[in-house]
Design a protein around this motif. Sequence first.
Motif, PDB file in Angstrom:
ATOM      1  N   LEU A  97       0.859  -1.178   0.000  1.00 37.65           N
ATOM      2  CA  LEU A  97       0.000   0.000   0.000  1.00 37.65           C
ATOM      3  C   LEU A  97       0.896   1.229   0.000  1.00 37.65           C
ATOM      4  N   SER A  98       0.874   1.972  -1.101  1.00 37.15           N
ATOM      5  CA  SER A  98       1.740   3.143  -1.233  1.00 37.15           C
ATOM      6  C   SER A  98       1.169   4.093  -2.270  1.00 37.15           C
ATOM      7  N   ARG A  99       1.180   5.376  -1.951  1.00 40.43           N
ATOM      8  CA  ARG A  99       0.730   6.380  -2.918  1.00 40.43           C
ATOM      9  C   ARG A  99       1.806   6.672  -3.952  1.00 40.43           C
ATOM     10  N   THR A 100       3.078   6.365  -3.615  1.00 44.01           N
ATOM     11  CA  THR A 100       4.174   6.817  -4.468  1.00 44.01           C
ATOM     12  C   THR A 100       5.010   5.705  -5.094  1.00 44.01           C
ATOM     13  N   ALA A 101       5.009   4.513  -4.498  1.00 45.81           N
ATOM     14  CA  ALA A 101       5.884   3.445  -5.004  1.00 45.81           C
ATOM     15  C   ALA A 101       5.513   3.085  -6.434  1.00 45.81           C
ATOM     16  N   SER A 102       6.526   2.726  -7.202  1.00 47.13           N
ATOM     17  CA  SER A 102       6.313   2.281  -8.572  1.00 47.13           C
ATOM     18  C   SER A 102       7.326   1.187  -8.861  1.00 47.13           C
ATOM     19  N   ARG A 103       6.838  -0.033  -8.978  1.00 49.22           N
ATOM     20  CA  ARG A 103       7.706  -1.173  -9.279  1.00 49.22           C
ATOM     21  C   ARG A 103       6.833  -2.297  -9.798  1.00 49.22           C
ATOM     22  N   ASP A 104       7.465  -3.262 -10.466  1.00 47.73           N
ATOM     23  CA  ASP A 104       6.668  -4.335 -11.057  1.00 47.73           C
ATOM     24  C   ASP A 104       6.970  -5.709 -10.452  1.00 47.73           C
ATOM     25  N   ASP A 105       7.683  -5.749  -9.331  1.00 44.42           N
ATOM     26  CA  ASP A 105       7.973  -7.032  -8.694  1.00 44.42           C
ATOM     27  C   ASP A 105       7.017  -7.338  -7.532  1.00 44.42           C
ATOM     28  N   CYS A 106       5.995  -6.482  -7.368  1.00 47.00           N
ATOM     29  CA  CYS A 106       4.956  -6.735  -6.377  1.00 47.00           C
ATOM     30  C   CYS A 106       3.700  -5.969  -6.808  1.00 47.00           C
ATOM     31  N   ILE A 107       2.613  -6.201  -6.102  1.00 46.05           N
ATOM     32  CA  ILE A 107       1.362  -5.513  -6.421  1.00 46.05           C
ATOM     33  C   ILE A 107       1.313  -4.229  -5.605  1.00 46.05           C
ATOM     34  N   ILE A 108       1.184  -3.105  -6.280  1.00 46.11           N
ATOM     35  CA  ILE A 108       1.088  -1.812  -5.607  1.00 46.11           C
ATOM     36  C   ILE A 108      -0.375  -1.382  -5.636  1.00 46.11           C
ATOM     37  N   VAL A 109      -0.906  -1.040  -4.474  1.00 51.48           N
ATOM     38  CA  VAL A 109      -2.248  -0.464  -4.393  1.00 51.48           C
ATOM     39  C   VAL A 109      -2.111   0.926  -3.792  1.00 51.48           C
ATOM     40  N   ARG A 110      -2.948   1.839  -4.234  1.00 52.54           N
ATOM     41  CA  ARG A 110      -2.805   3.255  -3.862  1.00 52.54           C
ATOM     42  C   ARG A 110      -3.725   3.690  -2.724  1.00 52.54           C
ATOM     43  N   SER A 111      -4.722   2.861  -2.383  1.00 51.60           N
ATOM     44  CA  SER A 111      -5.695   3.257  -1.367  1.00 51.60           C
ATOM     45  C   SER A 111      -6.226   1.995  -0.682  1.00 51.60           C
ATOM     46  N   PHE A 112      -6.913   2.208   0.434  1.00 55.60           N
ATOM     47  CA  PHE A 112      -7.518   1.066   1.117  1.00 55.60           C
ATOM     48  C   PHE A 112      -8.626   0.452   0.268  1.00 55.60           C
ATOM     49  N   ASP A 113      -9.367   1.276  -0.468  1.00 57.53           N
ATOM     50  CA  ASP A 113     -10.396   0.731  -1.358  1.00 57.53           C
ATOM     51  C   ASP A 113      -9.765  -0.198  -2.396  1.00 57.53           C
ATOM     52  N   GLU A 114      -8.648   0.243  -2.962  1.00 60.45           N
ATOM     53  CA  GLU A 114      -7.937  -0.578  -3.949  1.00 60.45           C
ATOM     54  C   GLU A 114      -7.383  -1.853  -3.287  1.00 60.45           C
ATOM     55  N   LEU A 115      -6.879  -1.708  -2.066  1.00 63.37           N
ATOM     56  CA  LEU A 115      -6.376  -2.866  -1.330  1.00 63.37           C
ATOM     57  C   LEU A 115      -7.500  -3.870  -1.087  1.00 63.37           C
ATOM     58  N   PHE A 116      -8.630  -3.407  -0.603  1.00 59.11           N
ATOM     59  CA  PHE A 116      -9.739  -4.316  -0.301  1.00 59.11           C
ATOM     60  C   PHE A 116     -10.235  -5.022  -1.564  1.00 59.11           C
TER      61      PHE A 116
END
Length: 166
Positions: A63-82
């Motif tokens: 969960l990160s607003r700023t991270a950018s990488r393709d070796d894991c799943i990045i979600v930007r918000s709790f809604d996106e995480l859920f």
Amino acid sequence: MKAILHADKEWGIGKNNDLMFSIPLDMKFFRETTINKVVVMGNNTLKSFPNGNPLKNRVNIVLSRTASRDDCIIVRSFDELFAELKKYDSDSVYVIGGASIYKALLPYCSEVLVTKVDATGGADSFFENLDENSDWKLIYESDPMETNGYTIKFTTYKNNNLKQIN
């Protein structure tokens, strides 16, 4: 969803974005518990891993607003995480830190696996004291064991007021 962590006598969980103790038995427990599972963390927790790399043989969700990488799943918000978490069996999802991620997701965790360390580590980040929270009940506590100069106990807490992910 569950949370997994180690905590000192003051429920401290970290210092300077790192673990406070080197406890091989706890690391083995963490590895065996989370292998081939889903781990949820914040970006600082990811950065604290060796070379900042995701954990092997796990689905790493960050969960990160700023991270950018393709070796894991990045979600930007709790809604996106859920939304992402709905793709997985909730019993195979483990929240692994840091403190703000634990705090936000604790109400949604059915259990918390805490390795209690009988020491004080000078923490600068803390986990909620589940012994003082009426929503949580200690349902398992191992016998004390010595490892790497520390006395530890493996414990499991159950959430009696679980919030559902919508």
